[in-house]
Design an enzyme around this catalytic site. Structure first.
Site, PDB file in Angstrom:
ATOM      1  N   GLY A  10      84.180  61.223  21.603  1.00 46.32           N
ATOM      2  CA  GLY A  10      83.462  62.330  22.228  1.00 46.32           C
ATOM      3  C   GLY A  10      84.330  63.542  22.507  1.00 46.32           C
ATOM      4  N   ASN A  11      85.585  63.319  22.946  1.00 43.06           N
ATOM      5  CA  ASN A  11      86.425  64.467  23.331  1.00 43.06           C
ATOM      6  C   ASN A  11      86.877  65.297  22.130  1.00 43.06           C
ATOM      7  OD1 ASN A  11      88.146  62.400  22.496  1.00 43.06           O
ATOM      8  ND2 ASN A  11      89.837  63.191  23.719  1.00 43.06           N
ATOM      9  N   LYS A 126      73.753  50.590  24.056  1.00 41.81           N
ATOM     10  CA  LYS A 126      74.552  51.748  23.636  1.00 41.81           C
ATOM     11  C   LYS A 126      74.239  52.995  24.462  1.00 41.81           C
ATOM     12  CE  LYS A 126      77.015  54.409  20.985  1.00 41.81           C
ATOM     13  NZ  LYS A 126      78.457  54.391  21.236  1.00 41.81           N
ATOM     14  N   LYS A 209      79.813  53.833  16.658  1.00 36.29           N
ATOM     15  CA  LYS A 209      80.656  54.457  15.630  1.00 36.29           C
ATOM     16  C   LYS A 209      81.970  53.698  15.442  1.00 36.29           C
ATOM     17  CE  LYS A 209      84.154  56.918  17.845  1.00 36.29           C
ATOM     18  NZ  LYS A 209      84.011  56.344  19.135  1.00 36.29           N
ATOM     19  N   LYS A 271      85.768  49.578  20.849  1.00 36.63           N
ATOM     20  CA  LYS A 271      86.948  50.073  20.126  1.00 36.63           C
ATOM     21  C   LYS A 271      87.916  48.922  19.872  1.00 36.63           C
ATOM     22  CE  LYS A 271      86.655  54.364  22.599  1.00 36.63           C
ATOM     23  NZ  LYS A 271      85.493  54.783  21.814  1.00 36.63           N
TER      24      LYS A 271
HETATM   25  P1  ADP Z   1      84.619  57.817  22.937  1.00 30.82           P
HETATM   26  O1  ADP Z   1      83.736  58.999  23.110  1.00 30.82           O
HETATM   27  O2  ADP Z   1      85.963  58.170  22.393  1.00 30.82           O
HETATM   28  O3  ADP Z   1      83.962  56.675  22.209  1.00 30.82           O
HETATM   29  P2  ADP Z   1      84.329  56.377  25.444  1.00 30.82           P
HETATM   30  O4  ADP Z   1      84.118  57.143  26.693  1.00 30.82           O
HETATM   31  O5  ADP Z   1      83.183  55.648  24.847  1.00 30.82           O
HETATM   32  O6  ADP Z   1      85.012  57.356  24.416  1.00 30.82           O
HETATM   33  O7  ADP Z   1      85.515  55.309  25.675  1.00 30.82           O
HETATM   34  C1  ADP Z   1      86.794  55.692  26.162  1.00 30.82           C
HETATM   35  C2  ADP Z   1      86.889  55.426  27.669  1.00 30.82           C
HETATM   36  O8  ADP Z   1      86.919  54.024  27.950  1.00 30.82           O
HETATM   37  C3  ADP Z   1      88.146  55.907  28.345  1.00 30.82           C
HETATM   38  O9  ADP Z   1      88.107  57.292  28.610  1.00 30.82           O
HETATM   39  C4  ADP Z   1      88.165  55.070  29.636  1.00 30.82           C
HETATM   40  O10 ADP Z   1      87.561  55.772  30.701  1.00 30.82           O
HETATM   41  C5  ADP Z   1      87.278  53.872  29.315  1.00 30.82           C
HETATM   42  N1  ADP Z   1      87.905  52.553  29.463  1.00 30.82           N
HETATM   43  C6  ADP Z   1      87.213  51.445  29.857  1.00 30.82           C
HETATM   44  N2  ADP Z   1      88.011  50.365  29.899  1.00 30.82           N
HETATM   45  C7  ADP Z   1      89.250  50.779  29.509  1.00 30.82           C
HETATM   46  C8  ADP Z   1      90.516  50.103  29.348  1.00 30.82           C
HETATM   47  N3  ADP Z   1      90.652  48.801  29.587  1.00 30.82           N
HETATM   48  N4  ADP Z   1      91.586  50.829  28.932  1.00 30.82           N
HETATM   49  C9  ADP Z   1      91.447  52.149  28.677  1.00 30.82           C
HETATM   50  N5  ADP Z   1      90.289  52.853  28.816  1.00 30.82           N
HETATM   51  C10 ADP Z   1      89.185  52.181  29.234  1.00 30.82           C
HETATM   52 MG    MG Z   2      82.126  55.636  22.866  1.00 28.98          MG
END
Ligand code: ADP
Ligand code: MG
Length: 309
Positions: A10-11, A126, A209, A271
């Site tokens: 997202g970022n 999701k 994704k 992820k």
């Molecule tokens: P993207 O848009 O890149 O898919 P998401 O917001 O879905 O991003 O996922 C990334 C986020 O997951 C991080 O910003 C963090 O807040 C969160 N997160 C949850 N659990 C963890 C973890 N164990 N380690 C790191 N980040 C985590």
């Molecule tokens: Mg995500």
């Protein structure tokens, strides 16, 4: 030369049209850095905020103009691939031109086959759209939508998220990548379709994704899957006093952390699961989870969470 599939989070795209125009410029720089270093790069991306926005816009339109009443989620995903790909491919093209690199860029409207009996259809997980307050979330639930609390950051709508089985346009993507083109594919996890008597039919869902990018990397026989997100590394005991950021981790060790519940569903967990899946699928394959700005350092082994056999 490594073949690299980059999954943008997202970022890398921002939350609205204006933010996206700005975000894609630095995203393009980070991607072209990897190409300049000699990597073959295939780009995929998420669409959570964007598909939420499109779906909301189409729903509101239908309220005032009944003849526009239905826009299935599969079509919303297709729309999101179109306009995200448009910004992304132009930003990549400009950056390539600026650096004097002669490469074509294109976005492939990508369909991804899912199983019509996938359990996800009866259990939506999701997150899509923006974050909501508890009050806004309660209103959504009253309208019949599914809503969850997302990793301590607020409330979000959730839709069904079946697992990807295969990528319909894979031969097109392969041909372009092999010819040295920069390809954007599998946007938003791909348009979810099921096969009926050989015919494709869109379904109401959003594929994660991270899983779709893993499938893309496997089908392209990539060496590396890079999942770029909002954190430099994945952590165990995330947000707690004994939080520990992970560097080089084996597939077995990472799976143990997943089983222990260290990664939030809907954000970090998919992820990590995608990263494990890719790394264990073939000897020598490596997955990397890191920040967009750290992609270059990550691929050089200097930062990020790296998962391998
Ligand atoms: P993207 O848009 O890149 O898919 P998401 O917001 O879905 O991003 O996922 C990334 C986020 O997951 C991080 O910003 C963090 O807040 C969160 N997160 C949850 N659990 C963890 C973890 N164990 N380690 C790191 N980040 C985590
Ligand atoms: Mg995500």
């Amino acid at each position: 030369m490594s073949k690299v599939v980059i999954a943008l989070g997202g970022n890398a795209l921002g939350n609205n049209l204006e933010e996206q125009m700005v975000a894609v410029r630095s995203t393009a720089k980070a991607i072209i850095d990897l190409i300049e270093d000699g990597n073959e790069v295939i780009v995929s991306h998420g669409n959570g905020p964007q598909v939420g926005m499109i779906n909301l816009a189409m729903t509101e339109l239908g309220k005032n103009y009944p003849k526009y009443s239905l826009c299935p989620m599969s079509v919303c995903v297709a729309m999101s691939q179109g306009y995200i790909g448009y910004d992304l491919q132009n930003a990549l093209r400009e950056e390539l031109l600026e650096r004097g690199i002669n490469k074509s860029v294109s976005t492939i409207i990508t369909q991804v086959e899912v199983d019509k009996n996938d359990a996800a259809f009866t259990n939506p997980t999701k997150p899509i759209g923006g974050f909501m307050t508890k009050e806004e979330a309660d209103l959504m639930v009253q309208k019949g939508e599914n809503v969850i609390e997302d990793a301590g950051r607020g409330y979000r709508r959730v839709v069904a998220s079946p697992k990807p089985k295969s990528i319909v346009e894979i031969e097109t993507i392969k041909t372009l990548a092999d010819a040295g083109h920069v390809v954007v594919a599998c946007g938003g996890g791909g348009i979810p379709v099921i096969k009926n008597d050989g015919k494709l039919k869109g379904v109401d869902a959003v594929i994660d994704k991270d899983f779709a990018s893993c499938e893309l990397a496997k089908e392209l026989d990539a060496d590396c899957l890079i999942i770029l997100t909002a954190v430099e590394k994945a952590a165990i005991n995330y947000g707690k006093e004994n939080e520990r950021w992970l560097d080089d981790v084996t597939v077995e060790e990472m799976q143990k952390y997943v089983d222990e519940g260290h990664f939030a569903p809907g954000s970090m967990k998919p992820k990590v699961e995608a990263a494990i899946d890719f790394a264990e699928s073939k000897e020598g394959r490596v997955s990397l989870i890191t920040l967009l700005e750290k992609a270059k350092d990550g691929i050089a082994g200097k930062t990020g969470t790296r998962i391998s056999k």
